[in-house]
Design a protein around this motif. Structure first.
Motif, mmCIF file in Angstrom:
data_model
loop_
_atom_site.group_PDB
_atom_site.id
_atom_site.type_symbol
_atom_site.label_atom_id
_atom_site.label_comp_id
_atom_site.label_asym_id
_atom_site.label_seq_id
_atom_site.Cartn_x
_atom_site.Cartn_y
_atom_site.Cartn_z
ATOM 1 N N HIS A 1 -8.581 -23.390 28.120
ATOM 2 C CA HIS A 1 -9.140 -24.418 28.771
ATOM 3 C C HIS A 1 -8.710 -25.996 28.111
ATOM 4 N N ASP A 2 -8.541 -26.575 28.707
ATOM 5 C CA ASP A 2 -8.371 -28.090 28.049
ATOM 6 C C ASP A 2 -9.464 -29.013 28.389
ATOM 7 N N ALA A 3 -9.356 -30.185 27.839
ATOM 8 C CA ALA A 3 -10.442 -31.152 27.882
ATOM 9 C C ALA A 3 -10.649 -32.060 29.206
ATOM 10 N N ASP A 4 -9.514 -31.855 30.057
ATOM 11 C CA ASP A 4 -9.542 -32.352 31.419
ATOM 12 C C ASP A 4 -10.455 -31.237 32.554
ATOM 13 N N PRO B 1 -6.598 -19.729 16.935
ATOM 14 C CA PRO B 1 -7.410 -20.864 16.084
ATOM 15 C C PRO B 1 -6.464 -22.070 15.859
ATOM 16 N N ARG B 2 -5.082 -21.866 15.632
ATOM 17 C CA ARG B 2 -4.193 -22.869 15.376
ATOM 18 C C ARG B 2 -4.099 -23.798 16.813
ATOM 19 N N LEU B 3 -4.308 -23.334 17.742
ATOM 20 C CA LEU B 3 -4.034 -23.857 19.028
ATOM 21 C C LEU B 3 -4.948 -24.881 19.535
ATOM 22 N N ILE B 4 -6.343 -24.578 19.018
ATOM 23 C CA ILE B 4 -7.471 -25.442 19.426
ATOM 24 C C ILE B 4 -7.296 -26.740 19.008
ATOM 25 N N GLY B 5 -7.369 -27.586 19.802
ATOM 26 C CA GLY B 5 -7.132 -29.273 19.282
ATOM 27 C C GLY B 5 -5.841 -29.759 19.703
ATOM 28 N N ARG B 6 -4.861 -28.757 20.080
ATOM 29 C CA ARG B 6 -3.567 -29.079 20.319
ATOM 30 C C ARG B 6 -3.383 -29.787 21.602
ATOM 31 N N GLU B 7 -2.408 -30.537 21.836
ATOM 32 C CA GLU B 7 -2.396 -31.139 23.337
ATOM 33 C C GLU B 7 -1.414 -29.928 23.912
ATOM 34 N N ALA B 8 -2.110 -29.727 25.301
ATOM 35 C CA ALA B 8 -1.520 -28.664 25.772
ATOM 36 C C ALA B 8 0.060 -28.803 26.413
#
Length: 370
Positions: free
Chosen positions: A38-41, A69-76
């Motif tokens: 799920h991304d921020a958009d 856990p390392r993926l959370i916060g990364r730009e998709a």
């Protein structure tokens, strides 16, 4: 662009629709690992991977404990950087099946987000070489079937319009394999391609012997004749037979494919999106094979591979083995023996989330960065 906010993991066991037996094993269960990002958009991308009966919980653990856990916060959109970073994070377990299968679930979900937000179907986003591709069926060629059953299935495949039929070989005697191949070739006639699959059952001398015995049946390929790590054996076999040698479903690195291609150890590349680590390395492998003028005929995962095989200019076949029907709302479209890439944005797979949640043996939610 938008960063990944959270992820979900599901593990669903799917039993084959028919009994599947080859020269070394029985395919009893597809452990389907599904990742939703799920991304921020508000975009949601879905990726998946699989085993044929063991290791599914290990893939989930690697995803839940180390990768997501390392993926959370990364730009998709940083797909290449994410794939490289996650692979390096697990460098002590690469090259290996569990790591590749875990990376693939993430990578395909990221490509799904990219395609959805681009409003493009995967086959166009990834290259758009064509919109359809010939299909061959494996579903009626299993090793436990009698010669009569093989012939009956081949006739059904011909009537259904398939362009090719694959059967398993690896019986205890050369004569029995020859008789089965001869019967299917006679039933098919000369208009359809006939493939054989050995599932890594032979030593080099036996593979050469069987290839010689089968050389008169105009086979489209001889698949996985030797253990996948026996590069030298494949070189010897390829030099000794006119039958194209197909490899790839058990190769987990683009560099290993490079070695096979450079050494002329194969004539068909069967790169598997899940086992190579996702769409990102799959496309690299397909284009690498293109540089050697080698065709790509991906292994399994027809719902995903139809789009990738249509994206690559050297895509030649998609393999028909239905497996996701119980957890999807869409079906692979096949007309007159050709499989059509989905035209909807994204991967084009309609997931049945009620069925997935109801059948999941394991579910995880990942929300915080490590």
């Amino acid at each position: 662009m938008a960063h990944i906010e959270h992820a979900e993991i599901y593990l669903v066991a799917l039993k084959p629709k028919v009994m599947r037996v080859d020269a070394i094993q029985q395919f009893v269960c597809q452990e389907t690992v599904i990742v939703r990002l799920h991304d921020a958009d508000g975009a949601i991308g879905t990726g998946y991977s699989y085993t044929i009966g063991t290791g599914g919980s290990s893939i989930v653990a690697l995803l839940a404990d180390h990768l997501l856990p390392r993926l959370i916060g990364r730009e998709a959109e940083e797909i290449e950087a994410i794939w490289r970073d996650l692979k390096f994070h697990t460098h002590a377990t690469t090259v290996g099946a569990i790591t590749s299968l875990a990376l693939a679930a993430i990578d395909t979900a990221l490509w799904d987000i990219r395609a959805l937000k681009s409003r493009l179907p995967l086959y166009l986003l990834a290259g758009g070489a064509r919109s359809s591709i010939p299909a061959y069926t494996t579903e009626g060629g299993w090793l436990h079937l009698s010669q009569t059953e093989l012939v009956e299935d081949a006739e059904r495949a011909r009537a259904a319009g398939f362009h090719g039929v694959k059967i398993k070989i690896g019986k205890s005697s050369v004569k029995e394999d020859v008789c089965r191949v001869a019967a299917v070739r006679e039933a098919l006639g000369d208009g359809l391609d006939l493939m054989t699959d050995c599932n890594q059952a032979f030593a080099v001398d036996e593979a050469i012997r069987r290839a010689q015995a089968l050389s008169s049946f105009d086979l489209a390929w001889m698949e996985e004749p030797l253990p996948a790590d026996d590069l030298e054996g494949h070189i010897r076999l390829s030099a000794s037979t006119s039958i194209p040698v197909a490899v790839g479903e058990s190769i987990y690195s683009t560099r290993h494919f490079r070695d096979y291609l450079q050494q002329r150890a194969c004539s068909v590349v069967q790169v598997d999106c899940a086992r190579i680590g996702g769409i990102t390395p799959w496309l690299k492998t397909a284009h690498l094979a293109e540089c050697f003028n080698i065709a790509v005929a991906p292994h399994f995962l027809m719902e995903l591979h139809v789009s990738l095989a249509c994206a690559a200019p050297n895509g030649r076949w998609v393999e028909y083995i239905p497996q996701l029907d119980e957890i999807t709302t869409t079906r692979l479209r096949i007309e007159k023996g050709k499989a059509f890439a989905p035209e909807e944005p994204g991967l084009g797979i309609g997931w049945d989330w009620d069925a997935i949640r109801g059948r999941s043996e394991i579910m995880h939610a990942v929300r915080k960065a490590a």
